[in-house]
Design a protein around this motif. Structure first.
Motif, PDB file in Angstrom:
ATOM      1  N   LEU A   1      -7.043  -2.481  -0.630  1.00  0.00           N
ATOM      2  CA  LEU A   1      -6.668  -2.558  -2.042  1.00  0.00           C
ATOM      3  C   LEU A   1      -7.161  -1.338  -2.809  1.00  0.00           C
ATOM      4  CD1 LEU A   1      -7.385  -6.259  -2.906  1.00  0.00           C
ATOM      5  CD2 LEU A   1      -5.195  -5.143  -2.732  1.00  0.00           C
ATOM      6  N   GLN A   2      -7.928  -0.463  -2.150  1.00  0.00           N
ATOM      7  CA  GLN A   2      -8.521   0.713  -2.784  1.00  0.00           C
ATOM      8  C   GLN A   2      -9.381   0.319  -3.964  1.00  0.00           C
ATOM      9  OE1 GLN A   2      -4.995   2.982  -3.514  1.00  0.00           O
ATOM     10  NE2 GLN A   2      -4.395   2.623  -1.416  1.00  0.00           N
ATOM     11  N   ARG A   3     -10.087  -0.767  -3.782  1.00  0.00           N
ATOM     12  CA  ARG A   3     -11.030  -1.216  -4.806  1.00  0.00           C
ATOM     13  C   ARG A   3     -12.366  -0.536  -4.556  1.00  0.00           C
ATOM     14  NH1 ARG A   3     -11.076  -4.324  -9.172  1.00  0.00           N
ATOM     15  NH2 ARG A   3     -12.912  -5.384  -8.411  1.00  0.00           N
ATOM     16  N   PRO A   4     -13.165  -0.311  -5.621  1.00  0.00           N
ATOM     17  CA  PRO A   4     -14.518   0.144  -5.366  1.00  0.00           C
ATOM     18  C   PRO A   4     -15.229  -0.898  -4.501  1.00  0.00           C
ATOM     19  CG  PRO A   4     -13.994   0.232  -7.695  1.00  0.00           C
ATOM     20  CD  PRO A   4     -12.874  -0.458  -7.034  1.00  0.00           C
ATOM     21  N   PRO A   5     -16.093  -0.511  -3.554  1.00  0.00           N
ATOM     22  CA  PRO A   5     -16.601   0.830  -3.275  1.00  0.00           C
ATOM     23  C   PRO A   5     -15.692   1.697  -2.406  1.00  0.00           C
ATOM     24  CG  PRO A   5     -17.649  -0.739  -1.838  1.00  0.00           C
ATOM     25  CD  PRO A   5     -16.740  -1.525  -2.722  1.00  0.00           C
TER      26      PRO A   5
ATOM     27  N   ALA B   1       0.815  -1.206   0.000  1.00  0.00           N
ATOM     28  CA  ALA B   1       0.000   0.000   0.000  1.00  0.00           C
ATOM     29  C   ALA B   1       0.850   1.258   0.000  1.00  0.00           C
ATOM     30  CB  ALA B   1      -0.925  -0.010   1.209  1.00  0.00           C
ATOM     31  N   LEU B   2       2.099   1.136   0.499  1.00  0.00           N
ATOM     32  CA  LEU B   2       2.991   2.297   0.500  1.00  0.00           C
ATOM     33  C   LEU B   2       3.300   2.780  -0.917  1.00  0.00           C
ATOM     34  CD1 LEU B   2       5.685   1.601   3.221  1.00  0.00           C
ATOM     35  CD2 LEU B   2       3.916   3.349   3.209  1.00  0.00           C
ATOM     36  N   GLY B   3       3.259   1.847  -1.882  1.00  0.00           N
ATOM     37  CA  GLY B   3       3.535   2.223  -3.267  1.00  0.00           C
ATOM     38  C   GLY B   3       2.616   3.344  -3.727  1.00  0.00           C
ATOM     39  N   THR B   4       1.348   3.265  -3.309  1.00  0.00           N
ATOM     40  CA  THR B   4       0.391   4.311  -3.670  1.00  0.00           C
ATOM     41  C   THR B   4       0.815   5.657  -3.093  1.00  0.00           C
ATOM     42  OG1 THR B   4      -1.232   2.576  -3.394  1.00  0.00           O
ATOM     43  CG2 THR B   4      -2.065   4.774  -3.777  1.00  0.00           C
ATOM     44  N   LEU B   5       1.213   5.640  -1.828  1.00  0.00           N
ATOM     45  CA  LEU B   5       1.621   6.886  -1.175  1.00  0.00           C
ATOM     46  C   LEU B   5       2.819   7.493  -1.889  1.00  0.00           C
ATOM     47  CD1 LEU B   5       1.447   6.059   2.633  1.00  0.00           C
ATOM     48  CD2 LEU B   5      -0.320   6.803   1.077  1.00  0.00           C
ATOM     49  N   ILE B   6       3.820   6.649  -2.154  1.00  0.00           N
ATOM     50  CA  ILE B   6       5.040   7.146  -2.788  1.00  0.00           C
ATOM     51  C   ILE B   6       4.727   7.697  -4.174  1.00  0.00           C
ATOM     52  CG2 ILE B   6       7.289   6.454  -3.665  1.00  0.00           C
ATOM     53  CD1 ILE B   6       7.418   4.467  -1.370  1.00  0.00           C
ATOM     54  N   ALA B   7       3.870   6.969  -4.909  1.00  0.00           N
ATOM     55  CA  ALA B   7       3.510   7.433  -6.250  1.00  0.00           C
ATOM     56  C   ALA B   7       2.844   8.800  -6.174  1.00  0.00           C
ATOM     57  CB  ALA B   7       2.578   6.420  -6.914  1.00  0.00           C
ATOM     58  N   GLY B   8       1.934   8.957  -5.220  1.00  0.00           N
ATOM     59  CA  GLY B   8       1.215  10.220  -5.103  1.00  0.00           C
ATOM     60  C   GLY B   8       2.132  11.366  -4.730  1.00  0.00           C
ATOM     61  N   TRP B   9       3.059  11.119  -3.829  1.00  0.00           N
ATOM     62  CA  TRP B   9       3.970  12.165  -3.390  1.00  0.00           C
ATOM     63  C   TRP B   9       4.963  12.535  -4.484  1.00  0.00           C
ATOM     64  CZ3 TRP B   9       4.328  15.936  -0.229  1.00  0.00           C
ATOM     65  CH2 TRP B   9       5.571  16.543  -0.001  1.00  0.00           C
ATOM     66  N   ALA B  10       5.482  11.511  -5.176  1.00  0.00           N
ATOM     67  CA  ALA B  10       6.552  11.756  -6.142  1.00  0.00           C
ATOM     68  C   ALA B  10       6.040  12.370  -7.432  1.00  0.00           C
ATOM     69  CB  ALA B  10       7.286  10.443  -6.452  1.00  0.00           C
ATOM     70  N   SER B  11       4.729  12.309  -7.670  1.00  0.00           N
ATOM     71  CA  SER B  11       4.209  12.757  -8.960  1.00  0.00           C
ATOM     72  C   SER B  11       4.233  14.273  -9.119  1.00  0.00           C
ATOM     73  CB  SER B  11       2.766  12.282  -9.152  1.00  0.00           C
ATOM     74  OG  SER B  11       2.755  10.902  -9.360  1.00  0.00           O
TER      75      SER B  11
ATOM     76  N   PRO C   1      -9.331   7.113  -3.054  1.00  0.00           N
ATOM     77  CA  PRO C   1      -8.029   7.651  -3.488  1.00  0.00           C
ATOM     78  C   PRO C   1      -7.913   7.792  -4.993  1.00  0.00           C
ATOM     79  CG  PRO C   1      -7.705   5.972  -1.826  1.00  0.00           C
ATOM     80  CD  PRO C   1      -9.143   5.938  -2.190  1.00  0.00           C
ATOM     81  N   VAL C   2      -8.602   6.958  -5.779  1.00  0.00           N
ATOM     82  CA  VAL C   2      -8.503   7.092  -7.232  1.00  0.00           C
ATOM     83  C   VAL C   2      -9.839   7.506  -7.826  1.00  0.00           C
ATOM     84  CG1 VAL C   2      -6.600   5.537  -7.595  1.00  0.00           C
ATOM     85  CG2 VAL C   2      -8.886   4.615  -7.502  1.00  0.00           C
TER      86      VAL C   2
END
Lengths: 318, 179
Positions: free
Chosen positions: A199-203, A120-130, A207-208
């Motif tokens: 997993l940040q899946r719907p519902p 799940a950290l991958g999402t955080l890093i992606a969001g910060w680094a973008s 985050p996305v």
């Protein structure tokens, strides 16, 4: 363990890691389409579009790999790997049949929890680094979501570990009894809901949320790196489904389990994956505040209750 | 499902969620209503406006269609030909000969005013719609192409049996005035 055996195990885990998520993804394509009165992919590969995701992968490979000028370039490039690889590690320790797992480690339950938490950290890093406002807001939402839902997951798994008297996934599954279905039911529900949220899946995909945040933390990604995030999501579903099957549905327990145990595990896992897909199609997205309410007012108390119930059960010798 | 309603008359959370799952499960069981178009012919409603066909023999180059066209997408060129008198001392007759009749379907908005306004029944609606082009400029179709589409024009709908007779028929059948 000889070197050949290590290589063989690694290759088979990698093969499962590449095939099973595609299977889930294709199931989602078709099932979601039919739930909405559509046909879904029909052309790729000839028969009912079976090769659609392969074609998608081939397309993603050809895309230009863009790194925004303002991005934190090393982190930006690293984030998809951080999102993806932990699920590979987690998949390696999930048992399919007695003695059949990529890797048998003593405390595999903890390993799986840690690995998925890192993923799940991958999402955080992606969001910060973008260096993008949508990505950053998405990452903030993801962070809030992960902190809230990590706890119910850990508590639910802890309950099963307590019931099985072990931290090793194969041992827990081995000691699984049919009456666990009822006894561990609250924990199972908590785990399913919380894992889908993790997993940040719907519902639980605030985050996305594409209507608000374009594509959340993945907004700036293109090509193969974007595909890795998608693959991570579906690999996450595979891990969650197999874990759910192994811990709460008794994994390989079933008729003819001496020979067909692995079929039972995969079938149960597939059924859970279908449920996850179904939830995505049928339910609307929850708001960020509803998300927090659900986690702290329902899931955490329910998980604690389950833990107490399991404690009572273990002491009484159920 | 008679669910308990809340203060604002809504279903509760759980009945709502279950209803969503039931609805999706039901539509999985139903056959889909997708028509796989290039492989399956679409069923078009009657009087579909696909393309405008030209019956060249009926056209008198009167230009009414071109003048009424709201976006001026009809191009007509014609010249007059003199037909010599057939009898001795008779008068020579003139008739219009159509040189060019073109409709630019990149401009056409399918209003059908040209079809309505044509007094000689030279323009018809055809349901044919598969004439896409890669270049916008290729949508300007000349009279030979417009004439090919005449084959796809459906026969006119049958007259309504209970409708009143046309005025001409009524006039012809009127009893003679008593003298």
């Amino acid at each position: 363990m000889t070197l050949v055996e290590v290589a063989l195990r690694a290759v088979s885990v990698l093969a499962a890691f590449l095939v099973l998520p595609l299977l889930v993804g294709q199931t989602e394509h078709k099932l979601m389409a039919h739930m909405q009165g559509r046909l879904g992919p029909m052309y790729a590969g000839g028969f009912h579009g079976w090769a659609q995701l392969v074609a998608d992968g081939a397309k993603f490979v050809q895309k230009e790999d863009i790194v925004p000028a303002a991005a934190d370039k090393r982190l930006f490039r690293l984030a998809p790997a951080i999102a993806l690889i932990p699920y590979l590690v987690a998949l390696a320790v999930v048992p399919i049949a007695p003695g059949v797992a990529g890797l048998d480690v003593p405390a595999s339950a903890i390993l799986v929890l840690v690995a998925t938490g890192v993923g799940a950290l991958g999402t955080l890093i992606a969001g910060w680094a973008s260096a993008n406002k949508y990505a950053l807001i998405g990452a903030l939402r993801a962070a809030a979501q992960l902190i809230s839902y990590e706890l119910p997951i850990v508590l639910a798994v802890a309950s099963v570990c307590l019931a099985g008297g072990s931290l090793s996934l194969p041992t827990i599954t081995e000691r699984w009894q049919p009456h666990w279905l009822l006894w561990q039911l609250p924990g199972a529900i908590v785990f399913l809901v919380a894992a889908v949220a993790e997993l940040q899946r719907p519902p639980f995909d605030t985050p996305v949320a594409d209507a608000e945040l374009v594509m959340g933390p993945w907004t700036e990604y293109t090509g193969l790196r974007f595909a890795f995030f998608l693959l991570a999501e579906y690999a996450g579903i595979v891990v969650l489904s197999l874990l759910f099957a192994a811990l709460w549905l008794g994994g390989w327990h079933g008729p003819f389990s001496e020979h067909l145990g692995w079929v039972w595990t995969l079938l149960k896992g597939f059924a859970v994956a279908i449920l996850v897909i179904w939830m995505r199609v049928a339910w609307p997205r929850v708001r960020a505040d509803q998300l927090q309410r659900l986690a702290w007012l329902w899931l955490v108390p329910l998980a604690l209750l389950q833990l107490a119930l399991t404690g009572v059960g273990v002491v009484m010798g159920w | 499902m008679s669910a308990p309603k809340d203060k604002r008359g809504r279903d509760g959370i759980l009945p709502g969620l279950l209803k969503g799952m039931a609805t999706t499960a039901k539509s999985v069981m139903r056959p889909t209503h997708t028509a796989e178009y290039p492989h399956a012919e679409p069923t078009l409603p009657p009087r579909s406006r696909g393309v405008i066909a030209l019956l060249e023999e009926n056209c008198t180059s009167c230009m009414l269609c071109a003048r009424e066209c709201p976006d001026w997408c009809i191009y007509i060129d014609s010249h007059k030909e003199t037909i010599p008198a057939t009898t001795e001392g008779g008068r020579d007759r003139q008739r219009n000969v159509l040189d060019r009749f073109a409709i630019d379907f990149s401009l056409c908005m399918y209003c059908g005013i040209c079809v309505e306004v044509c007094p000689f029944d030279a323009l018809f609606w055809s349901p044919q719609f598969e004439y896409a082009e890669y270049d916008l400029r290729d949508l300007l179709h000349e009279k030979d192409r417009l004439g090919e589409w005449m084959a796809t024009v459906p026969p006119p709908p049958a007259l309504n049996e209970s409708a009143a007779d046309p005025a001409e028929v009524t006039a012809a059948n009127r009893p003679e005035r008593g003298r």
